[in-house]
Design a protein around this motif. Sequence first.
Motif, PDB file in Angstrom:
ATOM      1  N   GLU A  52      21.722  37.306  41.778  1.00 12.46           N
ATOM      2  CA  GLU A  52      23.098  37.242  41.963  1.00 12.46           C
ATOM      3  C   GLU A  52      24.054  36.413  40.711  1.00 12.46           C
ATOM      4  OE1 GLU A  52      25.708  38.082  44.935  1.00 12.46           O
ATOM      5  OE2 GLU A  52      24.496  39.827  45.359  1.00 12.46           O
ATOM      6  N   PRO A  53      23.575  34.970  40.716  1.00  7.27           N
ATOM      7  CA  PRO A  53      24.242  34.327  39.756  1.00  7.27           C
ATOM      8  C   PRO A  53      23.969  34.582  38.382  1.00  7.27           C
ATOM      9  CG  PRO A  53      22.442  32.995  40.600  1.00  7.27           C
ATOM     10  CD  PRO A  53      22.616  34.488  41.413  1.00  7.27           C
ATOM     11  N   MET A 113      40.714  38.263  53.549  1.00  4.72           N
ATOM     12  CA  MET A 113      40.688  37.955  52.069  1.00  4.72           C
ATOM     13  C   MET A 113      39.356  37.664  51.702  1.00  4.72           C
ATOM     14  SD  MET A 113      43.588  34.984  51.753  1.00  4.72           S
ATOM     15  CE  MET A 113      43.179  33.510  53.060  1.00  4.72           C
ATOM     16  N   ASP A 114      39.009  38.323  50.551  1.00  7.90           N
ATOM     17  CA  ASP A 114      37.760  38.372  50.051  1.00  7.90           C
ATOM     18  C   ASP A 114      37.812  37.394  48.636  1.00  7.90           C
ATOM     19  OD1 ASP A 114      35.324  39.041  48.633  1.00  7.90           O
ATOM     20  OD2 ASP A 114      35.914  41.188  48.235  1.00  7.90           O
ATOM     21  N   VAL A 115      37.086  36.407  48.724  1.00  6.35           N
ATOM     22  CA  VAL A 115      37.000  35.346  47.730  1.00  6.35           C
ATOM     23  C   VAL A 115      35.868  35.408  46.890  1.00  6.35           C
ATOM     24  CG1 VAL A 115      37.196  32.697  47.521  1.00  6.35           C
ATOM     25  CG2 VAL A 115      38.189  33.869  49.382  1.00  6.35           C
ATOM     26  N   GLY A 116      36.039  35.766  45.455  1.00  6.11           N
ATOM     27  CA  GLY A 116      34.960  36.084  44.634  1.00  6.11           C
ATOM     28  C   GLY A 116      34.680  37.500  44.798  1.00  6.11           C
ATOM     29  N   SER A 117      35.700  38.284  44.569  1.00  2.00           N
ATOM     30  CA  SER A 117      35.622  39.935  44.735  1.00  2.00           C
ATOM     31  C   SER A 117      34.597  40.669  44.128  1.00  2.00           C
ATOM     32  CB  SER A 117      36.838  40.360  44.820  1.00  2.00           C
ATOM     33  OG  SER A 117      37.563  40.410  43.467  1.00  2.00           O
ATOM     34  N   GLY A 118      34.299  40.131  42.617  1.00  3.97           N
ATOM     35  CA  GLY A 118      33.429  40.790  41.866  1.00  3.97           C
ATOM     36  C   GLY A 118      33.833  42.186  41.556  1.00  3.97           C
ATOM     37  N   SER A 119      33.097  43.209  41.990  1.00  4.51           N
ATOM     38  CA  SER A 119      33.376  44.580  41.798  1.00  4.51           C
ATOM     39  C   SER A 119      34.560  45.084  42.849  1.00  4.51           C
ATOM     40  CB  SER A 119      32.289  45.468  41.856  1.00  4.51           C
ATOM     41  OG  SER A 119      31.458  45.446  43.129  1.00  4.51           O
ATOM     42  N   GLY A 120      34.573  44.233  44.022  1.00  4.30           N
ATOM     43  CA  GLY A 120      35.372  44.538  45.086  1.00  4.30           C
ATOM     44  C   GLY A 120      34.815  45.457  46.159  1.00  4.30           C
ATOM     45  N   VAL A 121      33.351  45.413  46.350  1.00 12.38           N
ATOM     46  CA  VAL A 121      32.798  46.276  47.364  1.00 12.38           C
ATOM     47  C   VAL A 121      33.094  45.580  48.602  1.00 12.38           C
ATOM     48  CG1 VAL A 121      30.542  45.108  47.089  1.00 12.38           C
ATOM     49  CG2 VAL A 121      30.695  47.400  47.923  1.00 12.38           C
ATOM     50  N   LEU A 122      33.268  44.506  48.767  1.00 17.80           N
ATOM     51  CA  LEU A 122      33.371  43.945  50.305  1.00 17.80           C
ATOM     52  C   LEU A 122      35.046  44.089  50.445  1.00 17.80           C
ATOM     53  CD1 LEU A 122      31.629  40.453  50.278  1.00 17.80           C
ATOM     54  CD2 LEU A 122      30.848  42.782  51.303  1.00 17.80           C
ATOM     55  N   ASN A 167      31.160  35.825  49.303  1.00 16.88           N
ATOM     56  CA  ASN A 167      29.788  36.079  48.938  1.00 16.88           C
ATOM     57  C   ASN A 167      29.583  35.531  47.411  1.00 16.88           C
ATOM     58  OD1 ASN A 167      27.032  36.861  48.317  1.00 16.88           O
ATOM     59  ND2 ASN A 167      27.555  38.927  47.739  1.00 16.88           N
ATOM     60  N   ILE A 168      29.264  34.044  47.583  1.00 18.38           N
ATOM     61  CA  ILE A 168      29.006  33.183  46.189  1.00 18.38           C
ATOM     62  C   ILE A 168      28.220  32.228  46.647  1.00 18.38           C
ATOM     63  CG2 ILE A 168      31.291  33.852  44.997  1.00 18.38           C
ATOM     64  CD1 ILE A 168      32.573  31.464  46.369  1.00 18.38           C
ATOM     65  N   LEU A 169      27.878  31.225  45.689  1.00 17.20           N
ATOM     66  CA  LEU A 169      27.047  30.299  45.836  1.00 17.20           C
ATOM     67  C   LEU A 169      27.467  29.328  46.619  1.00 17.20           C
ATOM     68  CD1 LEU A 169      26.099  29.490  42.268  1.00 17.20           C
ATOM     69  CD2 LEU A 169      24.627  30.722  43.768  1.00 17.20           C
ATOM     70  N   ILE A 194      24.040  32.353  50.046  1.00 13.07           N
ATOM     71  CA  ILE A 194      23.442  31.222  50.539  1.00 13.07           C
ATOM     72  C   ILE A 194      21.810  31.121  50.478  1.00 13.07           C
ATOM     73  CG2 ILE A 194      23.158  29.179  52.127  1.00 13.07           C
ATOM     74  CD1 ILE A 194      25.974  30.557  53.131  1.00 13.07           C
ATOM     75  N   ILE A 195      21.301  30.467  49.626  1.00 10.40           N
ATOM     76  CA  ILE A 195      19.678  30.331  49.512  1.00 10.40           C
ATOM     77  C   ILE A 195      19.238  29.477  50.870  1.00 10.40           C
ATOM     78  CG2 ILE A 195      19.421  31.053  47.194  1.00 10.40           C
ATOM     79  CD1 ILE A 195      19.219  27.926  46.640  1.00 10.40           C
ATOM     80  N   GLN A 196      18.063  29.838  51.271  1.00  9.36           N
ATOM     81  CA  GLN A 196      17.369  29.218  52.582  1.00  9.36           C
ATOM     82  C   GLN A 196      17.737  27.485  52.606  1.00  9.36           C
ATOM     83  OE1 GLN A 196      16.200  29.924  55.434  1.00  9.36           O
ATOM     84  NE2 GLN A 196      16.089  32.131  55.224  1.00  9.36           N
ATOM     85  N   ASN A 197      17.526  26.937  51.336  1.00 11.05           N
ATOM     86  CA  ASN A 197      17.562  25.321  51.251  1.00 11.05           C
ATOM     87  C   ASN A 197      18.848  25.011  51.190  1.00 11.05           C
ATOM     88  OD1 ASN A 197      18.081  25.870  48.663  1.00 11.05           O
ATOM     89  ND2 ASN A 197      16.191  24.669  47.912  1.00 11.05           N
ATOM     90  N   LYS A 198      19.791  25.782  51.329  1.00 11.43           N
ATOM     91  CA  LYS A 198      21.248  25.424  51.343  1.00 11.43           C
ATOM     92  C   LYS A 198      21.976  25.653  52.618  1.00 11.43           C
ATOM     93  CE  LYS A 198      20.983  23.549  47.423  1.00 11.43           C
ATOM     94  NZ  LYS A 198      21.643  23.752  46.015  1.00 11.43           N
TER      95      LYS A 198
END
Length: 312
Positions: free
Chosen positions: A16-17, A180-189, A248-250, A276-280
């Motif tokens: 994703e990043p 509200m969709d924060v970090g919308s990217g392509s807008g799929v959410l 859906n961001i880091l 979110i990755i497991q260790n975060k």
Amino acid sequence: MKWSEICIETTNEAVEPISNILHETGASGLVIEDPQDLVASMESPFGEIYELNPDDYPEEGVRIKAYLPVNSFLSETVEEIKQAINNLLTYDIDVGKNKVTLSEVNEKEWATAWKKYYHPVKISKRITIKPTWEEYAPVSSDEIIIELDPGMAFGTGTHPTTVLSMQALEQYLQPGDVVMDVGSGSGVLSIASALLGAEKVYAFDLDDIAVKSTMQNAKLNQLNKAIEAKQNNLLNDVNIKSDIIVSNILAEIIIQFVDDAWKNLNNGGLFITSGIIQNKKQLVKDSLMKQGFEIIVVNEMEDWVSIVAKKV
């Protein structure tokens, strides 16, 4: 026009990043060759929609491919991409081999070749994502079909973090909600929220290209009136009372605006976080609970985590 295919060998965690980095540098036709998709398509609880060719995928790790126009800025753009990927290490993201290669292709080849990776995908009980060029007939009367052009922007909707977000939206969003969709990217959410019955969706992204892509994809789905996209840094200076905030961001970015999410949610409102990755996972949970959120559910898919928290 001549095009250069950039291929990055990396890990599932970095998909994703790195995809976002490629999108922000103006790359087109993003392709993700992840061998986990071969397993996921066979084990999907929603039924197999399409078949993938194992020969197109690496034996280990993930290949990300995108296309850049061959011009005087190409070498500079590639260096920017490499530097941005290296910077992911500061977020403790495993970039794996991090091998970057370039190969030249002609416009006709790249304009059609990458499309073979995108087919209708059923990602929840009701939601199916369909590329604009594919034919697809609904299998049930309440099925929601999202039309998407993956070439427009980062976010095809099939990555686990996006799937987790959509499944949470499907479970918790009520007709008439403000989202509200924060970090919308392509807008799929944003599109999923509107199709699930949200009265109004506000989409924010720091990247102007993402804002334009959100509106283009909203228009494809005849939702340009329901979705309002704006360039903005997270929720800075935003004051909109909402029922659901989805992001859906880091993990490191999510914890930066937990307080702003709290301020913009109605009492009883939900904050759906993913990417979110497991260790975060614990880092985000602690940040949410410190603010006063109640953790409703933690969902996991592959190595990814989504947390649904409630303002109480």
